[in-house]
Design a protein around this motif. Structure first.
Motif, PDB file in Angstrom:
ATOM      1  N   SER A 208       0.806  -1.219   0.000  1.00  0.00           N
ATOM      2  CA  SER A 208       0.000   0.000   0.000  1.00  0.00           C
ATOM      3  C   SER A 208       0.839   1.268   0.000  1.00  0.00           C
ATOM      4  CB  SER A 208      -0.940   0.009   1.209  1.00  0.00           C
ATOM      5  OG  SER A 208      -0.202  -0.059   2.416  1.00  0.00           O
ATOM      6  N   PHE A 209       2.074   1.223   0.565  1.00  0.00           N
ATOM      7  CA  PHE A 209       2.879   2.447   0.628  1.00  0.00           C
ATOM      8  C   PHE A 209       3.339   2.913  -0.753  1.00  0.00           C
ATOM      9  CE2 PHE A 209       6.093  -0.939   1.114  1.00  0.00           C
ATOM     10  CZ  PHE A 209       7.035  -0.552   0.172  1.00  0.00           C
ATOM     11  N   MET A 210       3.197   2.048  -1.766  1.00  0.00           N
ATOM     12  CA  MET A 210       3.587   2.425  -3.124  1.00  0.00           C
ATOM     13  C   MET A 210       2.476   3.170  -3.862  1.00  0.00           C
ATOM     14  SD  MET A 210       5.606  -1.047  -4.326  1.00  0.00           S
ATOM     15  CE  MET A 210       6.033  -0.349  -5.918  1.00  0.00           C
ATOM     16  N   TRP A 211       1.295   3.261  -3.262  1.00  0.00           N
ATOM     17  CA  TRP A 211       0.131   3.811  -3.940  1.00  0.00           C
ATOM     18  C   TRP A 211      -0.236   5.188  -3.410  1.00  0.00           C
ATOM     19  CZ3 TRP A 211      -2.608   1.345  -7.878  1.00  0.00           C
ATOM     20  CH2 TRP A 211      -2.216   0.023  -8.143  1.00  0.00           C
ATOM     21  N   GLN A 212      -0.819   6.005  -4.288  1.00  0.00           N
ATOM     22  CA  GLN A 212      -1.392   7.296  -3.909  1.00  0.00           C
ATOM     23  C   GLN A 212      -2.821   7.381  -4.398  1.00  0.00           C
ATOM     24  OE1 GLN A 212       1.716  10.093  -5.577  1.00  0.00           O
ATOM     25  NE2 GLN A 212       1.276  11.159  -3.666  1.00  0.00           N
ATOM     26  N   ARG A 213      -3.611   8.169  -3.718  1.00  0.00           N
ATOM     27  CA  ARG A 213      -4.952   8.463  -4.194  1.00  0.00           C
ATOM     28  C   ARG A 213      -4.875   9.556  -5.256  1.00  0.00           C
ATOM     29  NH1 ARG A 213      -8.701   5.915  -1.598  1.00  0.00           N
ATOM     30  NH2 ARG A 213     -10.325   7.226  -2.518  1.00  0.00           N
ATOM     31  N   ALA A 214      -5.802   9.518  -6.214  1.00  0.00           N
ATOM     32  CA  ALA A 214      -5.802  10.510  -7.288  1.00  0.00           C
ATOM     33  C   ALA A 214      -5.899  11.926  -6.737  1.00  0.00           C
ATOM     34  CB  ALA A 214      -6.966  10.230  -8.244  1.00  0.00           C
ATOM     35  N   GLU A 215      -6.656  12.108  -5.666  1.00  0.00           N
ATOM     36  CA  GLU A 215      -6.824  13.444  -5.088  1.00  0.00           C
ATOM     37  C   GLU A 215      -5.497  14.007  -4.587  1.00  0.00           C
ATOM     38  OE1 GLU A 215     -10.612  11.263  -5.110  1.00  0.00           O
ATOM     39  OE2 GLU A 215      -8.595  10.775  -4.373  1.00  0.00           O
ATOM     40  N   ALA A 216      -4.659  13.157  -3.998  1.00  0.00           N
ATOM     41  CA  ALA A 216      -3.362  13.609  -3.501  1.00  0.00           C
ATOM     42  C   ALA A 216      -2.435  13.980  -4.656  1.00  0.00           C
ATOM     43  CB  ALA A 216      -2.724  12.525  -2.638  1.00  0.00           C
ATOM     44  N   VAL A 217      -2.465  13.171  -5.722  1.00  0.00           N
ATOM     45  CA  VAL A 217      -1.666  13.462  -6.917  1.00  0.00           C
ATOM     46  C   VAL A 217      -2.038  14.822  -7.488  1.00  0.00           C
ATOM     47  CG1 VAL A 217      -1.284  12.770  -9.324  1.00  0.00           C
ATOM     48  CG2 VAL A 217      -1.259  11.049  -7.501  1.00  0.00           C
ATOM     49  N   VAL A 218      -3.330  15.085  -7.578  1.00  0.00           N
ATOM     50  CA  VAL A 218      -3.820  16.326  -8.174  1.00  0.00           C
ATOM     51  C   VAL A 218      -3.423  17.540  -7.334  1.00  0.00           C
ATOM     52  CG1 VAL A 218      -5.947  17.624  -8.602  1.00  0.00           C
ATOM     53  CG2 VAL A 218      -5.684  15.300  -9.497  1.00  0.00           C
ATOM     54  N   LEU A 219      -3.554  17.448  -6.041  1.00  0.00           N
ATOM     55  CA  LEU A 219      -3.181  18.576  -5.185  1.00  0.00           C
ATOM     56  C   LEU A 219      -1.701  18.913  -5.347  1.00  0.00           C
ATOM     57  CD1 LEU A 219      -5.171  17.848  -1.900  1.00  0.00           C
ATOM     58  CD2 LEU A 219      -5.696  19.520  -3.690  1.00  0.00           C
ATOM     59  N   GLU A 220      -0.863  17.887  -5.423  1.00  0.00           N
ATOM     60  CA  GLU A 220       0.560  18.143  -5.662  1.00  0.00           C
ATOM     61  C   GLU A 220       0.767  18.788  -7.033  1.00  0.00           C
ATOM     62  OE1 GLU A 220       3.738  15.487  -4.693  1.00  0.00           O
ATOM     63  OE2 GLU A 220       2.432  14.229  -3.456  1.00  0.00           O
ATOM     64  N   GLY A 221       0.014  18.340  -8.021  1.00  0.00           N
ATOM     65  CA  GLY A 221       0.172  18.882  -9.377  1.00  0.00           C
ATOM     66  C   GLY A 221      -0.223  20.342  -9.462  1.00  0.00           C
ATOM     67  N   ILE A 222      -1.325  20.704  -8.824  1.00  0.00           N
ATOM     68  CA  ILE A 222      -1.771  22.104  -8.848  1.00  0.00           C
ATOM     69  C   ILE A 222      -0.750  22.996  -8.148  1.00  0.00           C
ATOM     70  CG2 ILE A 222      -3.535  23.694  -7.991  1.00  0.00           C
ATOM     71  CD1 ILE A 222      -5.578  21.438  -8.438  1.00  0.00           C
ATOM     72  N   ASP A 223      -0.276  22.547  -7.000  1.00  0.00           N
ATOM     73  CA  ASP A 223       0.727  23.335  -6.280  1.00  0.00           C
ATOM     74  C   ASP A 223       2.006  23.471  -7.107  1.00  0.00           C
ATOM     75  OD1 ASP A 223      -0.978  23.671  -4.143  1.00  0.00           O
ATOM     76  OD2 ASP A 223      -0.071  22.092  -2.917  1.00  0.00           O
ATOM     77  N   ALA A 224       2.415  22.383  -7.769  1.00  0.00           N
ATOM     78  CA  ALA A 224       3.669  22.397  -8.533  1.00  0.00           C
ATOM     79  C   ALA A 224       3.595  23.349  -9.713  1.00  0.00           C
ATOM     80  CB  ALA A 224       4.015  20.990  -9.005  1.00  0.00           C
ATOM     81  N   VAL A 225       2.506  23.314 -10.474  1.00  0.00           N
ATOM     82  CA  VAL A 225       2.421  24.190 -11.642  1.00  0.00           C
ATOM     83  C   VAL A 225       2.301  25.643 -11.211  1.00  0.00           C
ATOM     84  CG1 VAL A 225      -0.100  24.155 -12.014  1.00  0.00           C
ATOM     85  CG2 VAL A 225       1.448  24.370 -13.971  1.00  0.00           C
ATOM     86  N   GLU A 226       1.636  25.899 -10.101  1.00  0.00           N
ATOM     87  CA  GLU A 226       1.546  27.271  -9.601  1.00  0.00           C
ATOM     88  C   GLU A 226       2.915  27.793  -9.161  1.00  0.00           C
ATOM     89  OE1 GLU A 226      -0.778  29.127 -10.324  1.00  0.00           O
ATOM     90  OE2 GLU A 226      -2.581  28.901  -9.092  1.00  0.00           O
ATOM     91  N   GLY A 228       5.638  26.968 -10.575  1.00  0.00           N
ATOM     92  CA  GLY A 228       6.488  27.057 -11.747  1.00  0.00           C
ATOM     93  C   GLY A 228       7.449  25.892 -11.905  1.00  0.00           C
ATOM     94  N   GLU A 229       7.161  24.749 -11.264  1.00  0.00           N
ATOM     95  CA  GLU A 229       7.991  23.561 -11.442  1.00  0.00           C
ATOM     96  C   GLU A 229       7.733  22.962 -12.823  1.00  0.00           C
ATOM     97  OE1 GLU A 229       8.299  20.509  -8.449  1.00  0.00           O
ATOM     98  OE2 GLU A 229       7.464  21.868  -6.944  1.00  0.00           O
ATOM     99  N   ALA A 230       8.780  22.714 -13.563  1.00  0.00           N
ATOM    100  CA  ALA A 230       8.619  22.128 -14.894  1.00  0.00           C
ATOM    101  C   ALA A 230       8.355  20.634 -14.828  1.00  0.00           C
ATOM    102  CB  ALA A 230       9.853  22.401 -15.755  1.00  0.00           C
ATOM    103  N   VAL A 231       8.844  19.983 -13.779  1.00  0.00           N
ATOM    104  CA  VAL A 231       8.636  18.546 -13.590  1.00  0.00           C
ATOM    105  C   VAL A 231       8.392  18.303 -12.109  1.00  0.00           C
ATOM    106  CG1 VAL A 231       9.601  16.219 -13.835  1.00  0.00           C
ATOM    107  CG2 VAL A 231      10.184  17.986 -15.516  1.00  0.00           C
ATOM    108  N   HIS A 232       7.370  17.513 -11.811  1.00  0.00           N
ATOM    109  CA  HIS A 232       7.108  17.189 -10.412  1.00  0.00           C
ATOM    110  C   HIS A 232       6.740  15.721 -10.283  1.00  0.00           C
ATOM    111  CE1 HIS A 232       6.009  17.793  -6.223  1.00  0.00           C
ATOM    112  NE2 HIS A 232       4.943  17.028  -6.452  1.00  0.00           N
TER     113      HIS A 232
END
Length: 268
Positions: A208-226, A228-232
């Motif tokens: 289970s420690f290898m898995w993430q929920r889609a909601e957690a992935v998305v929150l990281e993605g929104i924060d990263a693009v805001e 200005g991270e080119a890759v996250h």
């Protein structure tokens, strides 16, 4: 300058990470254009988000495997006077099994959906973002794009590696314009992906420690693009995996990939 109600276009919005992006951006007050092949799911999600957040939601059913799919989608946007501020290139899937076992038409459709279509969408929409001096593009890539390829899903890692490099270059071209581009690289994520590829039984054995929920992935993605991270790369475990493979000699990395990929790839 950011509009009071940014408009977000999300491909592959009917389930998984795409639907999670729709919910997260609607909660931030974004109007939405939802596109995928399954109209019923899109319409249900559109009603849900309109009722919950009072945002405007537009459903545009589209098949990005169609060579004219992106052009038709952008024509529909223009006819409705919709200017996209956030582009979430999320649509994707895997083709399991050995490369030569699938017809070329299957691989051609895959490449259109995962490589050609997101690239064309970015090309068509980034011009308006540059002119308005505001935009966000999230290209949903994968941890697979950072590690050696594996047997099974032969084109998957290759397509994601392309999206990572493409995102980096596009981000550099738009520095100083408040047009941010990010390749979002999740690892194993709870979604329908493995059900569609027929590998659910295999991946269910992963800890289970290898898995993430889609909601957690998305929150990281929104924060990263805001930011200005080119890759996250999402999640501490996935970032550790990326770092380890980066340090390994190529021969050792390929041997490890060959061994481990049997745990989650349908190779025959």
């Amino acid at each position: 300058m950011t509009k009071a109600r940014p408009l977000s276009l999300i491909t592959g919005a009917s389930a998984g990470i795409g639907a999670a992006f729709a919910r997260a951006l609607a909660a931030r007050g974004h109007d939405l254009v939802l596109t995928a092949r399954r109209t019923d799911r899109l319409e249900a999600l559109a009603v849900e988000l309109h009722d919950l957040h009072r945002v405007n939601t537009t459903v545009l059913t589209n098949d990005l495997a169609d060579p004219h799919g992106v052009e038709q989608l952008c024509t529909a946007l223009g006819e409705r006077g919709l200017q996209v501020d956030w582009l979430i290139n999320n649509a994707g899937y895997g083709v399991p099994g050995r490369f030569d076992q699938s017809d070329w038409s299957v691989h051609a459709d895959f490449l259109r959906v995962l490589v050609t279509a997101p690239t064309e969408l970015a090309w068509r929409l980034v011009r308006g973002m540059r002119e308005r001096r505001y935009g966000r593009i999230v290209n949903v890539a994968s941890l697979a794009g950072h590690v050696p390829g594996s047997a099974g899903h032969t084109l998957y890692a290759a397509s994601k590696a392309y999206m990572i490099k493409f995102s980096q270059s596009l981000a550099l071209e738009n520095l100083g314009l408040d047009v941010n581009v990010c390749a979002l690289c999740p690892g194993f994520t709870y979604s329908e992906f493995h059900d569609v590829t027929g590998t659910r039984a295999l991946v269910s054995k992963m800890p289970s420690f290898m898995w993430q929920r889609a909601e957690a992935v998305v929150l990281e993605g929104i924060d990263a693009v805001e930011r200005g991270e080119a890759v996250h790369v999402t999640g501490r475990f996935n970032r550790t995996v990326k770092g380890l493979f980066k340090l390994m000699p190529d021969r050792m990395a390929l041997k490890m990939s060959a061994k481990q990929s049997k745990r989650y790839r349908a190779q025959d």
